[in-house]
Design an enzyme around this catalytic site. Structure first.
Site, PDB file in Angstrom:
ATOM      1  N   MET A 152       0.873  -1.195   0.000  1.00  0.00           N
ATOM      2  CA  MET A 152       0.000   0.000   0.000  1.00  0.00           C
ATOM      3  C   MET A 152       0.897   1.228   0.000  1.00  0.00           C
ATOM      4  O   MET A 152       1.645   1.474   0.960  1.00  0.00           O
ATOM      5  CB  MET A 152      -0.953  -0.022   1.199  1.00  0.00           C
ATOM      6  CG  MET A 152      -2.042  -1.072   1.051  1.00  0.00           C
ATOM      7  SD  MET A 152      -3.320  -0.940   2.307  1.00  0.00           S
ATOM      8  CE  MET A 152      -2.516  -1.700   3.701  1.00  0.00           C
TER       9      MET A 152
ATOM     10  N   CYS B  69      -2.798  -1.478 -10.395  1.00  0.00           N
ATOM     11  CA  CYS B  69      -3.161  -0.180  -9.793  1.00  0.00           C
ATOM     12  C   CYS B  69      -4.038   0.619 -10.776  1.00  0.00           C
ATOM     13  O   CYS B  69      -3.655   0.841 -11.929  1.00  0.00           O
ATOM     14  CB  CYS B  69      -1.905   0.604  -9.440  1.00  0.00           C
ATOM     15  SG  CYS B  69      -2.298   2.229  -8.765  1.00  0.00           S
TER      16      CYS B  69
ATOM     17  N   LYS C 207       0.925  -8.975  -9.546  1.00  0.00           N
ATOM     18  CA  LYS C 207      -0.324  -8.675  -8.823  1.00  0.00           C
ATOM     19  C   LYS C 207      -1.218  -7.908  -9.792  1.00  0.00           C
ATOM     20  O   LYS C 207      -0.782  -6.918 -10.391  1.00  0.00           O
ATOM     21  CB  LYS C 207      -0.021  -7.842  -7.580  1.00  0.00           C
ATOM     22  CG  LYS C 207      -1.245  -7.418  -6.792  1.00  0.00           C
ATOM     23  CD  LYS C 207      -0.838  -6.854  -5.433  1.00  0.00           C
ATOM     24  CE  LYS C 207      -2.031  -6.389  -4.621  1.00  0.00           C
ATOM     25  NZ  LYS C 207      -2.566  -5.095  -5.048  1.00  0.00           N
TER      26      LYS C 207
ATOM     27  N   ASN D 212      -7.127 -11.729  -3.060  1.00  0.00           N
ATOM     28  CA  ASN D 212      -7.041 -10.432  -2.364  1.00  0.00           C
ATOM     29  C   ASN D 212      -8.329  -9.638  -2.547  1.00  0.00           C
ATOM     30  O   ASN D 212      -8.885  -9.596  -3.647  1.00  0.00           O
ATOM     31  CB  ASN D 212      -5.836  -9.646  -2.936  1.00  0.00           C
ATOM     32  CG  ASN D 212      -5.814  -8.182  -2.535  1.00  0.00           C
ATOM     33  OD1 ASN D 212      -5.827  -7.291  -3.381  1.00  0.00           O
ATOM     34  ND2 ASN D 212      -5.799  -7.895  -1.250  1.00  0.00           N
TER      35      ASN D 212
ATOM     36  N   ASP E   3     -10.909  -7.206   0.478  1.00  0.00           N
ATOM     37  CA  ASP E   3     -11.921  -7.090   1.536  1.00  0.00           C
ATOM     38  C   ASP E   3     -11.799  -8.080   2.690  1.00  0.00           C
ATOM     39  O   ASP E   3     -12.764  -8.258   3.434  1.00  0.00           O
ATOM     40  CB  ASP E   3     -13.339  -7.218   0.964  1.00  0.00           C
ATOM     41  CG  ASP E   3     -13.668  -6.151  -0.071  1.00  0.00           C
ATOM     42  OD1 ASP E   3     -12.902  -5.172  -0.166  1.00  0.00           O
ATOM     43  OD2 ASP E   3     -14.672  -6.304  -0.775  1.00  0.00           O
TER      44      ASP E   3
HETATM   45  C1  LIG Z   1      -3.629   3.391   0.234  1.00  0.00           C
HETATM   46  C2  LIG Z   1      -3.465   2.229  -0.706  1.00  0.00           C
HETATM   47  C3  LIG Z   1      -2.306   2.101  -1.444  1.00  0.00           C
HETATM   48  C4  LIG Z   1      -2.126   1.011  -2.321  1.00  0.00           C
HETATM   49  N1  LIG Z   1      -0.943   0.877  -2.982  1.00  0.00           N
HETATM   50  C5  LIG Z   1      -0.711  -0.247  -3.729  1.00  0.00           C
HETATM   51  C6  LIG Z   1       0.564  -0.505  -4.308  1.00  0.00           C
HETATM   52  O1  LIG Z   1       1.539   0.250  -4.156  1.00  0.00           O
HETATM   53  N2  LIG Z   1       0.694  -1.643  -5.050  1.00  0.00           N
HETATM   54  C7  LIG Z   1      -0.343  -2.531  -5.229  1.00  0.00           C
HETATM   55  O2  LIG Z   1      -0.177  -3.558  -5.902  1.00  0.00           O
HETATM   56  N3  LIG Z   1      -1.551  -2.300  -4.688  1.00  0.00           N
HETATM   57  C8  LIG Z   1      -1.744  -1.209  -3.921  1.00  0.00           C
HETATM   58  N4  LIG Z   1      -2.958  -1.037  -3.305  1.00  0.00           N
HETATM   59  C9  LIG Z   1      -4.000  -2.087  -3.429  1.00  0.00           C
HETATM   60  C10 LIG Z   1      -3.869  -3.100  -2.283  1.00  0.00           C
HETATM   61  O3  LIG Z   1      -2.626  -3.776  -2.324  1.00  0.00           O
HETATM   62  C11 LIG Z   1      -5.012  -4.146  -2.337  1.00  0.00           C
HETATM   63  O4  LIG Z   1      -4.943  -4.826  -3.569  1.00  0.00           O
HETATM   64  C12 LIG Z   1      -6.388  -3.503  -2.224  1.00  0.00           C
HETATM   65  O5  LIG Z   1      -6.410  -2.556  -1.169  1.00  0.00           O
HETATM   66  C13 LIG Z   1      -7.472  -4.564  -1.989  1.00  0.00           C
HETATM   67  O6  LIG Z   1      -7.187  -5.331  -0.850  1.00  0.00           O
HETATM   68  P1  LIG Z   1      -7.887  -5.035   0.582  1.00  0.00           P
HETATM   69  O7  LIG Z   1      -9.365  -5.028   0.359  1.00  0.00           O
HETATM   70  O8  LIG Z   1      -7.401  -6.140   1.472  1.00  0.00           O
HETATM   71  O9  LIG Z   1      -7.390  -3.675   1.008  1.00  0.00           O
HETATM   72  C14 LIG Z   1      -3.164   0.055  -2.457  1.00  0.00           C
HETATM   73  C15 LIG Z   1      -4.336   0.203  -1.716  1.00  0.00           C
HETATM   74  C16 LIG Z   1      -4.489   1.249  -0.835  1.00  0.00           C
HETATM   75  C17 LIG Z   1      -5.772   1.355  -0.040  1.00  0.00           C
END
Ligand SMILES: Cc1cc2nc3c(=O)[nH]c(=O)nc-3n(C[C@H](O)[C@H](O)[C@H](O)COP(=O)(O)O)c2cc1C
Length: 315
Positions: A17, A102, A143, A206, A208
Site C-alpha cells: 500500500m 493499480c 499482482k 485479495n 476485503d
Molecule cells: C492506500 C493504498 C495504497 C495502495 N498501494 C498499492 C501498491 O503500491 N501496489 C499494489 O499492488 N496495490 C496497492 N494497493 C491495493 C492493495 O494492495 C489491495 O490490492 C487492495 O487494497 C485490496 O485489498 P484489501 O481489500 O485487502 O485492502 C493500495 C491500496 C491502498 C488502499
C-alpha cells in the site's frame, strides 16, 4: 530459492500500500502479528534508473525484521526492469512482483499498472525483462485485477502463460476500483484455470478480507494458496494473528503502539519524509473510546512528530 514455495499454505501476505506499508509500518506489524510475507510499496523502476533515484530508494528500504520481503515494481521500460531486478537481488529481496493492477489515474494515463491489462505485448516484455534480471535467483510474480473495463479472463490466461512463481488476484476490475464487493467466486474460477494452464503458479486471493479466520475460510473454499490483506490492517493491526487481542486492548496500549510507530518513523526518516503521512494512521490507533474524535482532531493540528508525541502523552 523460491520463497513462495517455502510458505505453509494457506499463507498470509501484507498487501503493498503506497505511502502506508513503508519499512516503519512493516516493522510495527512485524512486532504485532507478522504475516508470512511482506511486500514493499510499489517502486518505479524507471524512476530508480533516473535522477529521481533517491526518492524511489526510500520505498525499497527495509530492515531484517520485515523478511521475507518482496519488492514491487512498476514502470514502462523493460531495460529498467532488468537493471532494477539485478539490484534487487543484490539488496537481498526475497522476490520481485510486478504491479499490473493499480487503477489510479496518474499511472493508467502513462499506460502503466492496470493499463497493462490491455497491452499484452508490453506486459510480456516487462515480465521477461524481470525474469532476465532475476536470473533464477529470486522468483518473479504479478499482482493484478480481473480485467480493466470488464472481466477479462483472456488477460488471466495470458498471465498464466508467463511462467510466474505467483499471481495475486484482486477480484475487481480496474474500473470498479473498490466500489463493488470483491468477487471471490471469480478468484476461485481463476484458481481452476491455474490448475489447467500453470500448476506451478501459486494463486493468492485479495480483496476485503478483515480477519485471518475469514481468509482461511476463503482459501479453503476456493482452493487458494494464499491470502493477501491490505486495508484490514487499518481495522486491526493484529489482523494476521490467530487470536487478535485488538478489540480487548486498553486504549492506553493502542496509544503506546501509535507512539512506537511515530518514534520509529522519527528514527528512520528524520526530516527526509513528511510526517503528515503519520496522521492517516490516527484512525487505526485512536478509535473506539469516548472523545476519540476530538483527540484525533488535536493530532491533525500537529506539524511534526514531536507535537504528535506530546498530544499522545497528554492522554
Ligand atoms: C492506500 C493504498 C495504497 C495502495 N498501494 C498499492 C501498491 O503500491 N501496489 C499494489 O499492488 N496495490 C496497492 N494497493 C491495493 C492493495 O494492495 C489491495 O490490492 C487492495 O487494497 C485490496 O485489498 P484489501 O481489500 O485487502 O485492502 C493500495 C491500496 C491502498 C488502499
Amino acid at each position: 530459492m523460491n520463497i513462495w514455495t517455502e510458505l505453509k499454505k494457506p499463507f498470509f501476505v501484507l498487501a503493498p500500500m503506497d505511502d502506508v506499508t513503508d519499512t516503519v509500518f512493516r516493522c510495527v506489524i512485524a512486532d504485532t502479528a507478522k504475516p508470512d510475507l511482506f511486500f514493499t510499496e510499489f517502486a518505479n523502476a524507471d524512476g530508480l534508473q533516473s535522477a529521481g533515484r533517491i526518492a524511489v530508494l526510500q520505498k525499497l528500504k527495509f530492515t531484517g525484521a520485515e523478511k521475507p520481503l518482496i519488492a514491487q515494481l512498476w514502470g514502462m521500460k523493460p531495460e529498467n526492469y532488468v537493471k532494477t531486478t539485478k539490484e534487487l537481488v543484490k539488496m537481498g529481496f526475497s522476490g520481485v512482483d510486478l504491479n499490473m493492477g493499480c487503477p489510479v489515474r496518474n499511472v493508467v494515463k502513462l499506460g502503466a499498472c492496470s493499463a497493462l491489462i490491455n497491452n499484452h505485448e508490453l506486459s510480456n516484455e516487462l515480465v521477461e525483462a524481470t525474469q532476465e534480471g532475476a536470473g533464477g535467483k529470486i522468483p518473479v510474480s504479478v499482482k493484478t485485477r480481473v480485467g480493466f473495463g470488464e472481466v477479462d479472463l483472456g488477460w488471466i490466461e495470458f498471465l498464466l502463460q508467463q511462467n510466474l512463481a505467483a499471481l495475486t488476484i484482486h477480484g475487481r476490475t480496474a474500473k470498479q476500483q473498490s466500489k463493488v464487493p470483491n468477487d471471490w467466486k471469480l478468484i476461485g474460477k481463476i484458481r481452476k484455470m491455474r490448475d489447467e494452464i500453470a500448476p506451478e503458479t501459486l494463486i493468492i486471493g485479495n480483496g476485503d478480507v478483515l480477519t485471518r479466520k475469514q481468509g482461511e475460510e476463503l482459501a479453503k473454499k476456493h482452493g487458494l494458496d494464499g491470502i493477501m490483506i491490505g486495508r484490514g490492517i487499518f481495522q486491526d493491526p493484529y489482523v494476521f494473528s490467530k487470536d487478535s487481542p485488538w478489540k480487548q486492548m486498553e486504549i492506553e496500549e493502542k496509544i503506546n503502539l501509535y507512539k512506537k510507530h511515530i518514534q520509529l518513523f522519527k528514527q528512520e526518516w528524520g526530516d527526509k519524509k513528511n510526517p503528515a503521512g503519520l496522521k492517516k494512521f490516527a484512525k487505526v490507533y485512536i478509535s473506539g473510546f469516548d472523545g476519540a474524535n476530538e483527540f484525533r482532531t488535536k493530532l491533525m493540528d500537529c506539524n511534526n512528530t514531536k507535537a504528535m508525541l506530546e498530544v499522545l502523552r497528554s492522554k
